[in-house]
Motif scaffolding. Structure first.
Motif, PDB file in Angstrom:
ATOM      1  N   ASP A 273       0.820  -1.214   0.000  1.00 19.57           N
ATOM      2  CA  ASP A 273       0.000   0.000   0.000  1.00 19.57           C
ATOM      3  C   ASP A 273       0.855   1.266   0.000  1.00 19.57           C
ATOM      4  N   LYS A 274       1.950   1.234   0.728  1.00 18.34           N
ATOM      5  CA  LYS A 274       2.825   2.405   0.777  1.00 18.34           C
ATOM      6  C   LYS A 274       3.437   2.681  -0.587  1.00 18.34           C
ATOM      7  N   ALA A 275       3.678   1.622  -1.355  1.00 17.62           N
ATOM      8  CA  ALA A 275       4.260   1.784  -2.684  1.00 17.62           C
ATOM      9  C   ALA A 275       3.309   2.531  -3.622  1.00 17.62           C
ATOM     10  N   LYS A 276       2.002   2.362  -3.414  1.00 13.53           N
ATOM     11  CA  LYS A 276       1.037   3.085  -4.244  1.00 13.53           C
ATOM     12  C   LYS A 276       1.179   4.590  -4.040  1.00 13.53           C
ATOM     13  N   VAL A 277       1.347   4.998  -2.784  1.00 12.73           N
ATOM     14  CA  VAL A 277       1.543   6.410  -2.481  1.00 12.73           C
ATOM     15  C   VAL A 277       2.886   6.879  -3.044  1.00 12.73           C
ATOM     16  N   PHE A 278       3.891   6.058  -2.901  1.00  8.05           N
ATOM     17  CA  PHE A 278       5.227   6.370  -3.398  1.00  8.05           C
ATOM     18  C   PHE A 278       5.191   6.634  -4.906  1.00  8.05           C
ATOM     19  N   ASP A 279       4.484   5.777  -5.647  1.00  9.41           N
ATOM     20  CA  ASP A 279       4.422   5.914  -7.110  1.00  9.41           C
ATOM     21  C   ASP A 279       3.898   7.285  -7.528  1.00  9.41           C
ATOM     22  N   ILE A 280       2.910   7.784  -6.795  1.00  8.27           N
ATOM     23  CA  ILE A 280       2.327   9.080  -7.137  1.00  8.27           C
ATOM     24  C   ILE A 280       3.201  10.220  -6.641  1.00  8.27           C
ATOM     25  N   ALA A 281       3.761  10.058  -5.440  1.00  8.15           N
ATOM     26  CA  ALA A 281       4.558  11.132  -4.853  1.00  8.15           C
ATOM     27  C   ALA A 281       5.812  11.441  -5.663  1.00  8.15           C
ATOM     28  N   ILE A 282       6.435  10.410  -6.240  1.00  7.10           N
ATOM     29  CA  ILE A 282       7.684  10.652  -6.971  1.00  7.10           C
ATOM     30  C   ILE A 282       7.456  11.342  -8.313  1.00  7.10           C
ATOM     31  N   GLN A 283       6.195  11.516  -8.687  1.00  6.09           N
ATOM     32  CA  GLN A 283       5.907  12.310  -9.882  1.00  6.09           C
ATOM     33  C   GLN A 283       6.412  13.740  -9.708  1.00  6.09           C
ATOM     34  N   THR A 284       6.513  14.190  -8.466  1.00  3.94           N
ATOM     35  CA  THR A 284       6.995  15.538  -8.203  1.00  3.94           C
ATOM     36  C   THR A 284       8.414  15.722  -8.728  1.00  3.94           C
ATOM     37  N   GLY A 285       9.234  14.681  -8.605  1.00  4.82           N
ATOM     38  CA  GLY A 285      10.584  14.759  -9.146  1.00  4.82           C
ATOM     39  C   GLY A 285      10.580  14.952 -10.642  1.00  4.82           C
ATOM     40  N   ALA A 286       9.676  14.234 -11.329  1.00  9.49           N
ATOM     41  CA  ALA A 286       9.567  14.369 -12.782  1.00  9.49           C
ATOM     42  C   ALA A 286       9.098  15.775 -13.162  1.00  9.49           C
ATOM     43  N   ILE A 287       8.187  16.337 -12.367  1.00  9.66           N
ATOM     44  CA  ILE A 287       7.693  17.680 -12.641  1.00  9.66           C
ATOM     45  C   ILE A 287       8.793  18.718 -12.476  1.00  9.66           C
ATOM     46  N   LEU A 288       9.642  18.548 -11.474  1.00 10.37           N
ATOM     47  CA  LEU A 288      10.759  19.476 -11.293  1.00 10.37           C
ATOM     48  C   LEU A 288      11.684  19.463 -12.507  1.00 10.37           C
ATOM     49  N   ALA A 289      11.784  18.321 -13.149  1.00 13.80           N
ATOM     50  CA  ALA A 289      12.594  18.235 -14.365  1.00 13.80           C
ATOM     51  C   ALA A 289      11.983  19.084 -15.479  1.00 13.80           C
TER      52      ALA A 289
ATOM     53  N   GLY B  54      -0.716  18.429  -8.053  1.00 10.35           N
ATOM     54  CA  GLY B  54      -1.985  18.303  -7.341  1.00 10.35           C
ATOM     55  C   GLY B  54      -2.299  16.863  -6.990  1.00 10.35           C
ATOM     56  N   ALA B  55      -2.069  15.944  -7.940  1.00  8.54           N
ATOM     57  CA  ALA B  55      -2.342  14.524  -7.682  1.00  8.54           C
ATOM     58  C   ALA B  55      -1.432  13.990  -6.586  1.00  8.54           C
ATOM     59  N   GLY B  56      -0.158  14.404  -6.617  1.00  7.87           N
ATOM     60  CA  GLY B  56       0.773  13.945  -5.593  1.00  7.87           C
ATOM     61  C   GLY B  56       0.408  14.450  -4.215  1.00  7.87           C
ATOM     62  N   ALA B  57       0.069  15.744  -4.119  1.00  7.27           N
ATOM     63  CA  ALA B  57      -0.303  16.329  -2.827  1.00  7.27           C
ATOM     64  C   ALA B  57      -1.578  15.681  -2.285  1.00  7.27           C
ATOM     65  N   TYR B  58      -2.557  15.454  -3.168  1.00  8.91           N
ATOM     66  CA  TYR B  58      -3.815  14.844  -2.747  1.00  8.91           C
ATOM     67  C   TYR B  58      -3.588  13.422  -2.239  1.00  8.91           C
ATOM     68  N   SER B  59      -2.735  12.661  -2.959  1.00 13.34           N
ATOM     69  CA  SER B  59      -2.462  11.285  -2.562  1.00 13.34           C
ATOM     70  C   SER B  59      -1.747  11.236  -1.218  1.00 13.34           C
TER      71      SER B  59
ATOM     72  N   LEU C 149      13.527   7.049   1.571  1.00 16.46           N
ATOM     73  CA  LEU C 149      12.939   6.283   0.473  1.00 16.46           C
ATOM     74  C   LEU C 149      12.347   7.226  -0.577  1.00 16.46           C
ATOM     75  N   PHE C 150      11.586   8.199  -0.126  1.00 13.08           N
ATOM     76  CA  PHE C 150      10.942   9.130  -1.039  1.00 13.08           C
ATOM     77  C   PHE C 150      11.959  10.061  -1.688  1.00 13.08           C
ATOM     78  N   VAL C 151      12.964  10.463  -0.945  1.00 16.48           N
ATOM     79  CA  VAL C 151      14.002  11.326  -1.514  1.00 16.48           C
ATOM     80  C   VAL C 151      14.744  10.600  -2.639  1.00 16.48           C
ATOM     81  N   ALA C 152      15.067   9.325  -2.421  1.00  8.91           N
ATOM     82  CA  ALA C 152      15.754   8.548  -3.458  1.00  8.91           C
ATOM     83  C   ALA C 152      14.896   8.459  -4.719  1.00  8.91           C
ATOM     84  N   GLY C 153      13.607   8.172  -4.542  1.00  9.07           N
ATOM     85  CA  GLY C 153      12.711   8.097  -5.687  1.00  9.07           C
ATOM     86  C   GLY C 153      12.595   9.417  -6.416  1.00  9.07           C
ATOM     87  N   LEU C 154      12.468  10.511  -5.657  1.00  6.04           N
ATOM     88  CA  LEU C 154      12.336  11.847  -6.248  1.00  6.04           C
ATOM     89  C   LEU C 154      13.584  12.238  -7.033  1.00  6.04           C
ATOM     90  N   VAL C 155      14.751  11.984  -6.459  1.00  3.13           N
ATOM     91  CA  VAL C 155      16.007  12.372  -7.115  1.00  3.13           C
ATOM     92  C   VAL C 155      16.186  11.634  -8.435  1.00  3.13           C
TER      93      VAL C 155
END
Length: 274
Positions: A42-58, A199-204, A219-225
């Motif tokens: 279940d935590k991985a589902k949140v992780f998948d959406i949250a790391i989209q923020t890293g892609a957006i920063l790109a 918005g999707a990441g923040a909501y999730s 964990l989240f920092v590694a995914g985001l980077v």
């Protein structure tokens, strides 16, 4: 935190960054990668959406000059205000509809049959769109888009709520079918991604905050980077690619990947998250 777990997070970040902005859907790829890596709770589902923020920063980095020029010119430039309003107009349908149907989509559509079907259907839509693009496009540049164009692309983006459709695919290919040039559709898709994915990441994160703790921060920092790095490379490559190539190869890729999804479901090789 275990090194192995951080490595898995980094690999998932790379998958996210490489697939988020191509018309091939990051959802199916993340599900397969997560299952293969044993990173699918279940935590991985949140992780998948949250790391989209890293892609957006790109995307922000790649378009930094355009973003800065637009924001600076807002008070006195009609064109800058039109672009800003177009992004807002394009964002609103997904924001409103997403709030209404998020639970239903999560409960009923995250199934391998749905993902495979949308992958394959999307392939044929890409082939159709590229066939129609042989003539001159009605809108050559993102700056030439009307509010009505932005609304229609925003409505097309809502199709990406169905897993396997691809947000980038829905907006880029949808834009092309609506008369935008390949470059205009791609640029607007990237601009529209900024509020949509943030918005999707923040909501999730807010909805699933009970699953998270400060211990998960590495964990989240590694995914985001790694999402940021791979997305930055991918976006730069895509902008060069579309200057002289079509999206047809992505259609064939979608057909092959859709077949892989069906195969992994039929054989039970991959445990599909519900």
């Amino acid at each position: 935190m275990e090194t192995v777990l951080l490595l898995k997070a980094a690999l998932m970040g790379i998958v996210e960054g490489l697939t988020e902005f191509l018309p091939i859907s990051s959802t199916g790829h993340l599900i397969l990668a997560g299952s293969l890596l044993g990173f699918d709770d279940d935590k991985a589902k949140v992780f998948d959406i949250a790391i989209q923020t890293g892609a957006i920063l790109a995307v922000v980095m790649v378009y930094w000059r355009k973003i800065a020029d637009t924001l600076t010119a807002l008070p006195g430039s009609r064109q800058a205000r039109r672009l800003a309003l177009n992004v807002l107009i394009g964002f609103m349908p997904a924001a409103l509809i997403g709030l209404l149907v998020y639970k239903a989509i999560t409960a009923h559509l995250f199934r391998p049959q749905v993902v495979a079907a949308t992958f394959i259907a999307g392939a044929f839509v890409i082939l159709w769109a590229e066939r129609r693009q042989q003539g001159a496009a009605r809108v050559a540049s993102m700056d030439d888009m009307t509010h009505w164009d932005a609304l229609k692309v925003g409505l097309a983006q809502c199709l990406a709520m169905v897993p396997g459709t691809s947000r980038s695919g829905a907006t880029i290919i949808g834009g092309m079918l609506l008369g935008l040039s390949r470059k205009a559709a791609t640029d607007f898709s990237f601009f529209l991604a900024m509020p949509t994915l943030i918005g999707a990441g923040a909501y999730s994160l807010y909805k699933e905050r009970a699953l998270l703790s400060w211990a998960d921060a590495p964990l989240f920092v590694a995914g985001l980077v790694f999402s940021f790095i791979s997305a930055w490379m991918c976006v730069r490559w895509l902008l060069r690619y579309i200057s002289s190539h079509s999206f047809v190869p992505f259609a064939w890729y979608r057909l092959a990947f859709g077949a892989i999804v069906l195969l992994t479901w039929w054989t039970g090789w991959v445990s599909w998250r519900q």
